[in-house]
Write an enzyme that holds these catalytic residues in place. Sequence first.
Site, PDB file in Angstrom:
ATOM      1  N   SER A 149       0.849  -1.199   0.000  1.00 53.76           N
ATOM      2  CA  SER A 149       0.000   0.000   0.000  1.00 53.76           C
ATOM      3  C   SER A 149       0.880   1.242   0.000  1.00 53.76           C
ATOM      4  CB  SER A 149      -0.866   0.022   1.262  1.00 53.76           C
ATOM      5  OG  SER A 149      -1.503   1.279   1.411  1.00 53.76           O
ATOM      6  N   TYR A 164      -1.288  -0.991  10.207  1.00 50.75           N
ATOM      7  CA  TYR A 164      -1.513  -1.299   8.786  1.00 50.75           C
ATOM      8  C   TYR A 164      -0.295  -0.915   7.954  1.00 50.75           C
ATOM      9  CZ  TYR A 164      -3.775  -1.210   4.168  1.00 50.75           C
ATOM     10  OH  TYR A 164      -4.107  -1.427   2.843  1.00 50.75           O
TER      11      TYR A 164
END
Length: 258
Positions: A149, A164
Site C-alpha cells: 500500500s 496497517y
Amino acid sequence: MPEATPFPAEYTAVLTGAGSKRGIGRATADRLAREGWAVAVMDINGENAKAVAQEIAEAYGVKTIGVGADVSDQSAVNAAVDEVEAGMPPVVGLVNLAGISSPTTFMDETAEGWDRVFAINMRGTFLVTQRVLRGMIDRQLGRIVSISSISAERGGGTYSKVAYSASKAAIIGFTRALAREMGVHNISVNAVAPGPIDTDIMGGTLTGERKAEMSAGTMLGRVGQPEEVAALIAFLLSPDAGYITAATYDINGGLQVS
Ligand code: NAD
C-alpha cells in the site's frame, strides 16, 4: 543460461481476498478470467468465494473454484490449496490480496489489534505463499504478486494508521527477500502498492465527500478504480512479465511524490 519455463496449456491463478463484490480481488478475478486464466478464489467468506467463482465461470467460460479459508490459519490454508490443486489446472499465479485496514491511532493500539492486522496482512501472505510455492517449485514456474500500500511508503495518510502501514511495509521486504530465493526456480515475486482505491475496505463505501478528500493529494484528482489495479496485477502475472521480479509498483495517481 537458464531458460524460462513456458506456461502450460491451462493454468490457474489463486486469489486470496477476492470474495468481496467491490474489491480489488474481485476485479482481478474478472480480469484474469477474461485473459484465459482458470481462477481459484479464496476468502474468509466461503459463500462469497463460491458465488464469485460461479459468476466468473458463467461470464468467461473458464474453470473456477471458490474456497473458504482464513489466510492466517495454516490448516485452513493447506486444506484450501489441496482442494485447488486437486481440481484445477497447475497453479502458475498467486495474488495475495486478503487484508484488513486499521484506523486505530498508535497510542490507542492494543497488542491484540496489532497482532490481528499482522496475522491477516502478513502471516496470511506467508502461509499461502509457502504452501502454493511447493507446486511452483516442482514445475519451475510461478508468478507471485502481493498487495502492499502507499500507506507503507508515506506512513498512512489515507485511512489506516501504524499497524496497517507497518504490515504493508513488511510485504515489501517479504517480496524482495523471497524474490532473491525464488529466482533460481523461474518464479517472480512482486508487490503492488495502491493509493486510495474505490472499495469498501476503508470503513465502508466511500462517499463523494471522502473521495474528494482522498483525491486531494493526487496528481490526477481522483481515487483509483479496482479495475485499474487489476490490470497491473494481470500484467505482472502474464507470460510477458517473466523478467520482472523483486519490484514494487506504485499505482496511486501520483500520490507517492505529492
Ligand atoms: P476488500 O475489503 O474489498 O477486500 C478484502 C478481502 O479480504 C475481503 O473479501 C475479505 O473478506 C477478505 N479477507 C479479510 N480477512 C481475511 C482472512 N483472514 N482470510 C481470507 N480473506 C480475508 O478490500 P480491497 O480494497 O479490495 O483490498 C484488497 C487488498 O488491497 C488489501 O490487502 C488492502 O489492504 C489492499 N489495498 C487496498 C487499498 C484501497 O484503497 N482499497 C489501497 C492499498 C492497498
